[in-house]
Every structure is written in structure tokens, then in C-alpha cells.
Design a protein around this motif. Structure first.
Motif, PDB file in Angstrom:
ATOM      1  N   ALA A 172       0.988  -1.158  -0.046  1.00  0.00           N
ATOM      2  CA  ALA A 172       0.056   0.055  -0.130  1.00  0.00           C
ATOM      3  C   ALA A 172       0.703   1.165   0.069  1.00  0.00           C
ATOM      4  CB  ALA A 172      -0.949  -0.037   1.035  1.00  0.00           C
ATOM      5  N   ARG A 173       1.864   1.391   0.993  1.00  0.00           N
ATOM      6  CA  ARG A 173       2.924   2.531   0.929  1.00  0.00           C
ATOM      7  C   ARG A 173       3.471   2.390  -0.524  1.00  0.00           C
ATOM      8  NH1 ARG A 173       4.423   0.041   5.295  1.00  0.00           N
ATOM      9  NH2 ARG A 173       6.491  -0.171   4.551  1.00  0.00           N
ATOM     10  N   SER A 174       4.145   1.469  -1.168  1.00  0.00           N
ATOM     11  CA  SER A 174       4.688   1.517  -2.348  1.00  0.00           C
ATOM     12  C   SER A 174       3.499   2.112  -3.685  1.00  0.00           C
ATOM     13  CB  SER A 174       4.964   0.106  -2.726  1.00  0.00           C
ATOM     14  OG  SER A 174       5.666  -0.060  -3.824  1.00  0.00           O
ATOM     15  N   GLN A 175       2.514   1.627  -3.331  1.00  0.00           N
ATOM     16  CA  GLN A 175       1.396   2.247  -4.260  1.00  0.00           C
ATOM     17  C   GLN A 175       1.324   3.543  -4.221  1.00  0.00           C
ATOM     18  OE1 GLN A 175      -1.658  -0.599  -3.821  1.00  0.00           O
ATOM     19  NE2 GLN A 175      -0.722  -1.829  -5.527  1.00  0.00           N
ATOM     20  N   ALA A 176       1.374   4.221  -2.744  1.00  0.00           N
ATOM     21  CA  ALA A 176       0.929   5.561  -2.694  1.00  0.00           C
ATOM     22  C   ALA A 176       2.109   6.402  -3.114  1.00  0.00           C
ATOM     23  CB  ALA A 176       0.771   5.674  -1.017  1.00  0.00           C
ATOM     24  N   ILE A 177       3.358   6.004  -3.030  1.00  0.00           N
ATOM     25  CA  ILE A 177       4.565   6.912  -3.295  1.00  0.00           C
ATOM     26  C   ILE A 177       4.733   6.396  -4.920  1.00  0.00           C
ATOM     27  CG2 ILE A 177       5.198   7.215  -1.045  1.00  0.00           C
ATOM     28  CD1 ILE A 177       7.477   4.960  -1.554  1.00  0.00           C
ATOM     29  N   ASN A 178       4.136   5.730  -5.399  1.00  0.00           N
ATOM     30  CA  ASN A 178       4.379   5.124  -6.958  1.00  0.00           C
ATOM     31  C   ASN A 178       5.635   4.841  -7.119  1.00  0.00           C
ATOM     32  OD1 ASN A 178       3.437   4.826  -9.195  1.00  0.00           O
ATOM     33  ND2 ASN A 178       3.937   6.652 -10.142  1.00  0.00           N
ATOM     34  N   GLU A 179       6.245   4.054  -6.199  1.00  0.00           N
ATOM     35  CA  GLU A 179       7.745   3.563  -6.453  1.00  0.00           C
ATOM     36  C   GLU A 179       7.860   2.242  -5.497  1.00  0.00           C
ATOM     37  OE1 GLU A 179      11.112   5.507  -3.621  1.00  0.00           O
ATOM     38  OE2 GLU A 179      10.121   6.860  -5.008  1.00  0.00           O
ATOM     39  N   GLN A 229      12.736  -5.940   7.869  1.00  0.00           N
ATOM     40  CA  GLN A 229      13.240  -4.573   8.034  1.00  0.00           C
ATOM     41  C   GLN A 229      12.936  -3.759   6.456  1.00  0.00           C
ATOM     42  OE1 GLN A 229      17.346  -4.628   8.439  1.00  0.00           O
ATOM     43  NE2 GLN A 229      17.037  -4.839  10.633  1.00  0.00           N
ATOM     44  N   ILE A 230      12.893  -4.374   5.600  1.00  0.00           N
ATOM     45  CA  ILE A 230      12.350  -3.638   4.385  1.00  0.00           C
ATOM     46  C   ILE A 230      10.953  -3.465   4.176  1.00  0.00           C
ATOM     47  CG2 ILE A 230      12.196  -4.068   1.812  1.00  0.00           C
ATOM     48  CD1 ILE A 230      14.661  -5.581   1.870  1.00  0.00           C
ATOM     49  N   ALA A 231      10.206  -4.242   4.672  1.00  0.00           N
ATOM     50  CA  ALA A 231       8.626  -4.085   4.585  1.00  0.00           C
ATOM     51  C   ALA A 231       8.168  -2.996   5.639  1.00  0.00           C
ATOM     52  CB  ALA A 231       7.981  -5.676   4.959  1.00  0.00           C
ATOM     53  N   ALA A 232       9.068  -2.954   6.791  1.00  0.00           N
ATOM     54  CA  ALA A 232       8.717  -1.961   7.955  1.00  0.00           C
ATOM     55  C   ALA A 232       8.989  -0.673   7.562  1.00  0.00           C
ATOM     56  CB  ALA A 232       9.151  -2.345   8.948  1.00  0.00           C
ATOM     57  N   ALA A 233       9.998  -0.458   6.383  1.00  0.00           N
ATOM     58  CA  ALA A 233      10.535   0.910   5.975  1.00  0.00           C
ATOM     59  C   ALA A 233       9.445   1.647   5.192  1.00  0.00           C
ATOM     60  CB  ALA A 233      11.680   0.474   4.850  1.00  0.00           C
ATOM     61  N   PRO A 234       9.356   2.971   5.368  1.00  0.00           N
ATOM     62  CA  PRO A 234       8.282   3.828   4.857  1.00  0.00           C
ATOM     63  C   PRO A 234       8.499   3.805   3.378  1.00  0.00           C
ATOM     64  CG  PRO A 234       9.681   5.079   6.352  1.00  0.00           C
ATOM     65  CD  PRO A 234      10.198   3.684   6.465  1.00  0.00           C
ATOM     66  N   ASN A 235       9.805   3.945   3.099  1.00  0.00           N
ATOM     67  CA  ASN A 235      10.028   4.315   1.417  1.00  0.00           C
ATOM     68  C   ASN A 235      11.505   3.520   1.321  1.00  0.00           C
ATOM     69  OD1 ASN A 235      12.192   6.114   2.050  1.00  0.00           O
ATOM     70  ND2 ASN A 235      10.450   7.510   2.330  1.00  0.00           N
TER      71      ASN A 235
END
Length: 130
Positions: A38-45, A118-124
Motif C-alpha cells: 500500500a505504501r509503495s502504491q501511494a508513493i508510486n515507487e 526491515q524492508i517491509a517496515a521501511a516507509p520508503n
């Protein structure tokens, strides 16, 4: 339970489900992965820019060996997958498993220099520890 995860990587023209559906994830890791998507889609990267099952973006696997390293029956286990990918030397991927809902589930995947939790918890992508 780890060996079948690699079947699609050695099968020509294999279908790949969405990453969050590629393994029997633990409940907590699945929640982290869905939040990451969801975060990845929100920041489009992409936050996760490689496939942690193979520790790379591209694949041509050979010499796959999957071995249990530690098992605490009905609690935790550690499984190591070793393989060659294309022209690279041997790759080692470590799976941390937990016993949950009456079966083994993947609770983390680790490789050299990275940790899926750690990657999954990172905000970006910029916040991923290296």
C-alpha cells in the motif's frame, strides 16, 4: 515447505502470483507486506525492488539445495536455500519459520545484507537499512 516456493523459478513460463501471495506468510509478516504494498502504491515507487525468494531481480536458478538448519518442534525453524543464479556464485537465502495456525509459515527471509521484515517496515526505499 520451502522447496515448492522455488518450483516456479525452474519451470519455463511459470505464472507468478502477487508477492504477498507467493508463500504461506505468518500473520504478522503478511500484515507488514500488505502495508508495504500500500505504501509503495501511494508513493508510486517500489519499496521492495527485488525478489527476496531468490535475492535478485532476474533468475536462472540451478543447483538448488534446501536444508533445515534448526527446528524447535511446533514453535520455530530456520531453513536455508542455496542455489546458483545465472553466472553468480552460490546464493544463500535464510527462512525464519514459525508454527502458526497449525502449520509452518514464513516469518522472515534474510539474505546477505538484507532482511525482509526491515524492508517491509521501511516507509520508503530510501529508509531501507543497507
Amino acid at each position: 515447505m520451502i522447496s515448492p516456493l522455488y518450483a516456479r523459478y525452474v519451470t519455463p513460463n511459470a505464472e507468478f502470483p502477487a508477492f504477498e501471495d507467493q508463500a504461506p506468510w505468518s500473520n504478522s509478516l503478511r500484515t507488514l507486506l500488505l502495508s508495504m504494498v500500500a505504501r509503495s502504491q501511494a508513493i508510486n515507487e517500489p519499496i521492495l525492488d527485488f525478489d527476496p525468494i531468490i535475492g535478485a531481480q532476474d533468475y536462472q536458478l540451478s543447483n538448488l539445495d534446501v536444508a533445515n538448519e534448526a527446528i524447535s518442534e511446533g514453535s520455530h525453524a530456520v531453513v536455508r536455500a542455496r542455489f546458483n543464479n545465472a553466472t553468480t556464485t552460490q546464493t544463500n537465502i535464510v527462512y525464519d519459520l514459525i508454527w502458526e495456525d497449525d502449520r509452518w509459515k514464513v516469518d522472515n527471509i534474510r539474505g546477505e545484507g538484507w532482511d525482509l521484515r526491515q524492508i517491509a517496515a521501511a516507509p520508503n526505499a530510501d529508509a531501507i537499512p543497507h
